[in-house]
Design a protein around this motif. Structure first.
Motif, mmCIF file in Angstrom:
data_model
loop_
_atom_site.group_PDB
_atom_site.id
_atom_site.type_symbol
_atom_site.label_atom_id
_atom_site.label_comp_id
_atom_site.label_asym_id
_atom_site.label_seq_id
_atom_site.Cartn_x
_atom_site.Cartn_y
_atom_site.Cartn_z
ATOM 1 N N ASP A 226 0.858 -1.181 0.000
ATOM 2 C CA ASP A 226 0.000 0.000 0.000
ATOM 3 C C ASP A 226 0.890 1.227 0.000
ATOM 4 N N PHE A 227 0.969 1.924 -1.121
ATOM 5 C CA PHE A 227 1.857 3.079 -1.206
ATOM 6 C C PHE A 227 1.342 4.070 -2.236
ATOM 7 N N GLU A 228 1.793 5.304 -2.090
ATOM 8 C CA GLU A 228 1.479 6.366 -3.035
ATOM 9 C C GLU A 228 2.557 6.382 -4.115
ATOM 10 N N VAL A 229 2.151 6.604 -5.353
ATOM 11 C CA VAL A 229 3.101 6.660 -6.469
ATOM 12 C C VAL A 229 3.220 8.091 -6.965
ATOM 13 N N GLN A 230 4.460 8.535 -7.138
ATOM 14 C CA GLN A 230 4.718 9.850 -7.718
ATOM 15 C C GLN A 230 5.597 9.679 -8.949
ATOM 16 N N TYR A 231 5.269 10.426 -10.001
ATOM 17 C CA TYR A 231 6.027 10.351 -11.241
ATOM 18 C C TYR A 231 6.661 11.712 -11.532
ATOM 19 N N GLY A 232 7.777 11.675 -12.236
ATOM 20 C CA GLY A 232 8.465 12.894 -12.629
ATOM 21 C C GLY A 232 8.198 13.236 -14.083
ATOM 22 N N THR A 233 9.096 14.009 -14.649
ATOM 23 C CA THR A 233 8.884 14.493 -16.019
ATOM 24 C C THR A 233 10.036 14.147 -16.956
ATOM 25 N N LYS A 234 10.999 13.346 -16.498
ATOM 26 C CA LYS A 234 12.109 12.983 -17.378
ATOM 27 C C LYS A 234 11.583 12.216 -18.588
ATOM 28 N N PRO A 235 12.169 12.434 -19.742
ATOM 29 C CA PRO A 235 11.689 11.751 -20.949
ATOM 30 C C PRO A 235 12.026 10.262 -20.943
ATOM 31 N N THR A 236 11.334 9.549 -21.794
ATOM 32 C CA THR A 236 11.530 8.114 -21.910
ATOM 33 C C THR A 236 12.886 7.799 -22.531
ATOM 34 N N VAL A 237 13.559 6.813 -21.975
ATOM 35 C CA VAL A 237 14.833 6.330 -22.518
ATOM 36 C C VAL A 237 14.579 4.990 -23.189
ATOM 37 N N PRO A 238 14.897 4.852 -24.481
ATOM 38 C CA PRO A 238 14.652 3.572 -25.155
ATOM 39 C C PRO A 238 15.520 2.455 -24.590
ATOM 40 N N LEU A 239 14.942 1.259 -24.484
ATOM 41 C CA LEU A 239 15.688 0.103 -24.015
ATOM 42 C C LEU A 239 16.401 -0.563 -25.183
ATOM 43 N N GLN A 240 17.486 -1.243 -24.880
ATOM 44 C CA GLN A 240 18.278 -1.923 -25.896
ATOM 45 C C GLN A 240 17.913 -3.405 -25.949
ATOM 46 N N ASP A 241 18.227 -4.020 -27.066
ATOM 47 C CA ASP A 241 18.025 -5.467 -27.134
ATOM 48 C C ASP A 241 19.355 -6.192 -26.954
ATOM 49 N N THR A 242 19.309 -7.508 -27.015
ATOM 50 C CA THR A 242 20.500 -8.306 -26.739
ATOM 51 C C THR A 242 20.923 -9.115 -27.966
ATOM 52 N N GLU A 243 20.520 -8.691 -29.157
ATOM 53 C CA GLU A 243 20.773 -9.495 -30.345
ATOM 54 C C GLU A 243 22.259 -9.692 -30.618
ATOM 55 N N VAL A 244 23.066 -8.650 -30.425
ATOM 56 C CA VAL A 244 24.508 -8.779 -30.676
ATOM 57 C C VAL A 244 25.122 -9.805 -29.732
#
Length: 285
Positions: A226-244
């Motif tokens: 049971d907790f309160e969630v707070q979000y900021g405003t930093k932009p989304t960072v794309p995740l990388q894949d592991t194909e290499v």
């Protein structure tokens, strides 16, 4: 083969060592205690700035040094001095391979600007090590999670949500995050070591457990928190894949957070006392 695991060793547990020590002599030593069953590793409790820690480099012939960055959590203030010390000692043997486990951009996006600055300075230290002609694997990883839920970044998120009744994300709710199980990470390291790689390598690893931070918060609430969630405003960072990495080493993460959370919630309902050490109380509400 002698392998040293050092740095932020308190972040990991036995899952990490289960495969890593199959063919190797694994020594673990850092500024904090590592929770691991006796016999899986050779543990020492010396600070990295001590003479006793330096003597380990005469006692053992470390072919690989695995350094877990303090920047994986909000302990980055310990990073630079510790990292510089271990890099310096690793250069006592020309053929030692230094493996630097450090946070991906998606992890840093959730932390303070000061942590990001320290992480950048740490990367420059590793860059200098590379320029001096020493072997280095720069491995950027997402949040870590232990299979038993007791270690890794996810465990510390749970503790904070419980104790503070609040969970703060620096990014927007849609920011993607990811987790990598310790056992999957050790399997990747095993394959790198078995290849006997030398030189410089840099990879960004995905745990293939992507979800938005909002989805993660909702899943944690389903676990009885049971907790309160707070979000900021930093932009989304794309995740990388592991194909290499998959093409080079035949590695792919197999541990799934969905099934882990489902089993974890089920186990909590059956016997919530087993998670008492996490500081979490299960509620049937």
């Amino acid at each position: 083969m002698d392998i040293l695991v050092t740095g932020h060793v308190g972040l990991i547990n036995e899952e990490f060592f289960r495969k890593l020590n199959k063919k190797n002599k694994v020594v673990v030593c850092g500024n904090e205690e590592c929770i691991v069953e006796e016999g899986q590793v050779i543990p020492y409790h010396f600070r990295t700035d001590s003479a006793e820690f330096e003597k380990l480099f005469s006692t053992y012939t470390f072919k690989y040094i695995i350094y877990i960055s303090y920047c994986m959590e909000e302990k980055a203030y310990e990073e630079l001095e510790c990292l510089e010390r271990v890099l310096e000692l690793s250069r006592k043997r020309e053929k030692t391979v230094f493996i630097y486990l450090n946070p991906s951009e998606a992890v840093l996006a959730q932390q303070s600007e000061a942590d990001a600055v320290i992480s950048d300075a740490a990367s420059r230290l590793c860059g200098l090590h590379k320029e001096m002609g020493y072997s280095l694997l720069d491995l950027k990883i997402p949040y870590l999670v232990g299979e038993n839920g007791n270690t890794g970044n996810l465990s510390n998120v749970l503790k904070r949500a419980y104790k503070e009744k609040k969970l703060c994300f620096a990014t927007e709710p849609s920011q993607n995050t990811d987790v990598l199980f310790e056992e999957d990470l050790s399997e990747l390291l095993n394959r790198f070591i078995e290849e006997g790689e030398n030189g410089y390598f840099s990879f960004v690893i995905s745990g293939k457990n992507e979800r938005s931070v909002q989805q993660l918060a909702e899943e944690l609430k389903k676990a009885g928190l049971d907790f309160e969630v707070q979000y900021g405003t930093k932009p989304t960072v794309p995740l990388q894949d592991t194909e290499v990495v998959r093409e080079r080493y035949g590695w792919f993460p197999v541990k799934n957070l969905d099934s882990f959370l489902a089993d974890w919630i089920k186990e909590m309902k059956k016997n919530p006392d087993i998670y008492a050490n996490l500081g979490i109380e299960y509620s049937n509400a």
